[in-house]
Design an enzyme around this catalytic site. Structure first.
Site, short mmCIF file in Angstrom:
data_model
loop_
_atom_site.label_atom_id
_atom_site.label_comp_id
_atom_site.label_asym_id
_atom_site.label_seq_id
_atom_site.Cartn_x
_atom_site.Cartn_y
_atom_site.Cartn_z
N CYS A 22 0.85 -1.16 0.00
CA CYS A 22 0.00 0.00 0.00
C CYS A 22 0.89 1.22 0.00
O CYS A 22 2.02 1.17 0.45
CB CYS A 22 -0.89 -0.07 1.23
SG CYS A 22 -1.02 1.40 2.15
N CYS A 25 2.67 2.32 2.94
CA CYS A 25 3.85 1.56 3.29
C CYS A 25 5.09 2.28 2.78
O CYS A 25 6.13 2.29 3.42
CB CYS A 25 3.81 0.18 2.68
SG CYS A 25 2.32 -0.72 3.04
N ASP A 409 12.01 23.47 -31.52
CA ASP A 409 13.28 23.71 -32.16
C ASP A 409 13.04 23.54 -33.67
O ASP A 409 12.07 22.90 -34.07
CB ASP A 409 14.26 22.66 -31.63
CG ASP A 409 15.55 22.64 -32.40
OD1 ASP A 409 16.15 23.71 -32.54
OD2 ASP A 409 15.96 21.56 -32.84
N ASP A 603 15.95 18.51 -29.85
CA ASP A 603 16.69 17.29 -30.16
C ASP A 603 17.51 16.76 -28.98
O ASP A 603 18.22 15.78 -29.10
CB ASP A 603 17.55 17.46 -31.40
CG ASP A 603 18.54 18.61 -31.24
OD1 ASP A 603 18.88 18.93 -30.10
OD2 ASP A 603 18.94 19.19 -32.26
N ASP A 607 19.89 21.06 -27.44
CA ASP A 607 18.95 21.92 -26.76
C ASP A 607 18.80 21.58 -25.28
O ASP A 607 17.83 21.99 -24.65
CB ASP A 607 17.57 21.81 -27.43
CG ASP A 607 17.61 22.37 -28.84
OD1 ASP A 607 18.24 23.42 -29.02
OD2 ASP A 607 17.02 21.76 -29.73
#
Ligand code: ADP
Ligand code: MG
Length: 719
Positions: A22, A25, A409, A603, A607
């Site tokens: 869960c 947890c 771009d 890309d 970038d």
């Protein structure tokens, strides 16, 4: 997957954590580990059942972490060396024990259901009451036996001063026992275990999408060693090995085809199922399928370093990037227990109705709040990864769903990134051939699409290859290298340092061409003109973005205005030209300052700063480019612009499922708690309905495992 502890960072260890069913947890384990002195930070993963701990090795070791995990009530088995850690006899005993437990569980489940039917029958007056004839102590024993794991867990936690969601419910069961309602007590613990089971199913469902993904990589590889073919575990292959793949087999490594022909289905990496032809020299990727032919492949990246291995790891770690929704839900889950306890107490004190108070304690489990978000997110992220869309976490999904601005771009993103050299214009005594030869030599080591165009043109004209030294590339500007002892630079107009370009340059630019200036020892000696075509799917992809309500679309490019404007005008968007990488970052910041949520598609290599600055930086064509995967928040594995709208649709759909999950849980809890407090919901019904939210969340989230109904633009928005 490789051994979990093999990540090479010196201060990060990964440990298995078993028994987390869960989301609460996860929080428990996280805080248990975080409190160990010497631990700097910790991330606990529900889906992959592990903890990644950053620590100071000189102060704390693995053993201390393991103890902390075990003290919190979970297991962390030591990683075993051999493939079969338990001996044959031990495994058999284990098997027998598991069978025995299964039989007991089944018996208990049967008994619980019969008892439930009997009590309901009695209540409805279908037959004479029988249960009150059973002595109370037998009922108490039954409650103890049927709820053994629950009691043990509650007591264990209580001894450490911790209250868990079952604490309240078991107090409810004890109260029922105290007032002589033993069937209620037994049924409450019975349904607590049914609830646990439902929760485990839900968590497993979330885990499954990741397990399915991991299973796509082949476990073994056939490798040629000393003229022999041997079979190895895939992660034991070494770069440089020759790997053999037969028809119908999955490729185990990233590498280059040495010999053979095959048709390759790359859907596992790219989501694109149209097969590709692979011949000698072609790049192939791990986890893709070779059909109709055998291949000999030189291994270049293996195991976790392959594109697939990277994707898998990023997807596994996506869980750590919790979004706002999940953080809110987690906080809410911790408040939930005290609130329920207060309502139960008030019900008892104000209305004097003990059974109603018991019903309040059992009507709902706080776990549903904690599970509502991660189950949907994990299902969605896992399913998207299989379609070649990588999303690195809930945070990213939220931002994607919210985004109203898309910045693109140009070179390689909006255009195909396969520019062609169209003109060579000498500016000095050097002739065309000389200019091109020098430029190609300088561009030899550049990955930029423009560099490829230059090299390609030189090769086409069979120009001799000239060696170059001291290569240096400046993103957004160009390259420089030493050739025959002289400095050659190739790049944008900025290289001219303000010197006026010749008139001929303007004519070329007006045709939408991108110009590269070639300089020899700082003096311009020529211009290379290149032309790149927009991707064919670009108009449709932009239309799909508009259909999603995203109208703020701009191109950010390092190219000159004339070329950029020509393209942008054709596509009906705005262009910002002449930008260096840091100018792109500033442009993104300006949008963000105006309150926009920005997607930047680029890309990845060139970038990276812009991708990092955007709310969602997306790398396109990321298959085979580990750097791009690392730099971005999300990635389109293929070079297809129309995957962007699909990615946004996927995120929005996920958020709808998350919101429904949370809404459903809240409504269920409000109605349940109200009815229970008013005494309108007897405890046994309250208990029986307790796992409804978990099951609802599971069923609703499972929708995300299927691909969205439409990936084509123009069609209506999917719901
Ligand atoms: P975009 O933003 O369109 O993707 P880049 O930022 O990659 O473009 O590059 C901007 C400009 O810098 C290019 O138009 C080109 O003039 C120059 N440039 C960058 N890298 C190179 C290279 N390797 N060779 C030549 N020119 C380059
Ligand atoms: Mg670029």
């Amino acid at each position: 997957m490789a051994d979990a502890t093999s990540r090479d960072h010196p201060d990060i260890i990964e440990m298995p954590v078993l028994g987390m069913d869960c989301a609460n947890c996860v929080a428990t384990v996280r805080s248990a580990i975080a409190h160990v002195p010497g631990v700097t930070s910790v991330e606990v993963y529900l889906a992959t059942e592990k903890a990644s701990v950053k620590l100071d090795r000189s102060r704390v070791g693995t053993e201390r972490i393991r103890q902390a995990i075990e003290r919190a009530g979970y297991r962390s088995p030591a990683p075993s060396g051999g493939p079969n850690p338990t001996g044959g006899a031990a495994a058999e005993a284990d098997q027998a024990g598991r069978l025995g437990r299964k039989a007991l569980t089944l018996l208990g489940a049967l008994f619980g259901m019969v008892l439930f039917a009997v009590v309901v029958g009695e209540g409805l007056g279908l037959f004479a009451a029988v249960t009150h004839r059973v002595p109370r102590w037998i009922g108490a024993l039954l409650a103890l036996a049927l709820g053994w794991p629950v009691w043990r867990n509650v007591v264990r936690n209580a001894l450490r001063g911790r209250i868990v969601s079952h604490t309240l419910m078991s107090m409810g069961a004890l109260a029922a026992l105290a007032v002589g309602q033993w069937p209620t007590a037994v049924l409450v613990v019975f349904f607590m275990r049914v609830g646990d089971y439902a929760e485990r199913l839900t968590t497993n469902r979330a885990r499954r999408s990741l397990k399915d993904l991991a299973a796509l990589a082949p476990p073994t590889a056939r490798v040629e060693r000393d003229d022999h073919e041997i079979t190895l575990p895939a992660e034991h292959v070494q770069a440089g090995d020759t790997v053999i793949v037969r028809p119908g087999e999955t490729i185990p490594v990233d590498g280059t085809v040495l010999a053979g022909h095959a048709s390759i289905d790359q859907a596992t990496i790219t989501g694109e199922s149209a097969p590709l032809d692979a011949e000698p020299g072609a790049q192939v990727f791990a986890a893709t399928l070779a059909q109709l032919g055998s291949l000999r492949i030189r291994a270049e990246r293996v195991g976790a370093d392959t594109t697939f291995g990277q994707t898998l790891r990023l997807v596994e770690e996506a869980e750590a990037n919790r979004g706002r929704t999940q953080r809110l839900a987690d906080r809410f889950a911790t408040w939930y227990l005290p609130v329920v306890a207060a309502i139960a107490l008030a019900t008892y004190l104000l209305r004097g109705d003990l059974l109603a108070a018991v019903a309040v304690t059992v009507v709902a489990c706080s776990c549903a709040f904690a599970l509502a978000t991660p189950v949907a997110m994990l299902a969605s992220i896992g399913a998207a990864a299989k379609r070649g869309l990588l999303i690195r976490g809930g945070l990213v999904i939220e931002a994607l769903a919210r985004a109203d601005t898309v910045l693109l771009d140009k070179t390689g993103t909006l255009t195909r990134g396969e520019p062609e050299l169209t003109d060579v214009l000498p500016l000095s005594t050097l002739d065309e051939t000389e200019v091109l030869r020098l430029a190609a030599a300088a561009e030899r080591d550049s990955e930029h699409p423009l560099a490829q165009a230059v090299r390609h043109a030189a090769a086409e004209r069979s120009l001799p290859q000239t060696p170059a030294d001291a290569f240096e590339a400046t993103p957004g500007l160009g390259v420089r290298a030493t050739i025959d002892g002289r400095t050659v630079s190739v790049g944008s107009i900025r290289m001219l340092n303000g010197t006026q370009p010749p008139d001929a340059a303007e004519t070329l630019q007006a045709q939408g061409k991108t110009l590269l200036y070639v300089l020899l020892d700082g003096a311009a000696v020529g211009i290379l003109a290149t032309r790149d075509t927009p991707r064919t799917e670009a108009p449709a992809a932009l239309a799909a973005l508009h259909a999603l309500g995203i109208h703020n679309i701009e191109v950010l490019t390092g190219d000159q205005p004339a070329a950029a404007q020509a393209l942008a005008r054709d596509l009906g968007i705005t262009a910002h030209a002449g930008l260096l990488p840091r100018d792109k970052v500033d442009a993104i910041k300006r949008h963000q300052a105006r309150g926009h949520t920005v997607i930047m598609l680029g890309d990845g290599v060139n970038d990276a700063p812009a991708l990092a600055q955007a709310d969602v930086g997306i790398a396109m064509g990321a298959a085979g480019s580990p750097v791009a995967l690392q730099a971005a928040h999300a990635a389109l594995m293929t070079d297809q612009l129309d995957r962007l709208p699909e990615l946004i649709r996927t995120a929005r759909r996920t958020m709808r499922v998350v919101r429904f999950n949370i809404g459903f849980t809240i409504v269920y809890n409000i109605i349940g708690l109200t009815l229970a407090a008013l005494g309108l919901l007897p405890p046994i019904y309250a208990a029986a309905l307790q796992s409804l939210p978990d099951l609802g969340i599971m069923a609703n989230s499972a929708r995300l495992l299927r691909p969205p109904r439409t990936t084509a633009p123009h069609t209506r928005r999917d719901t």
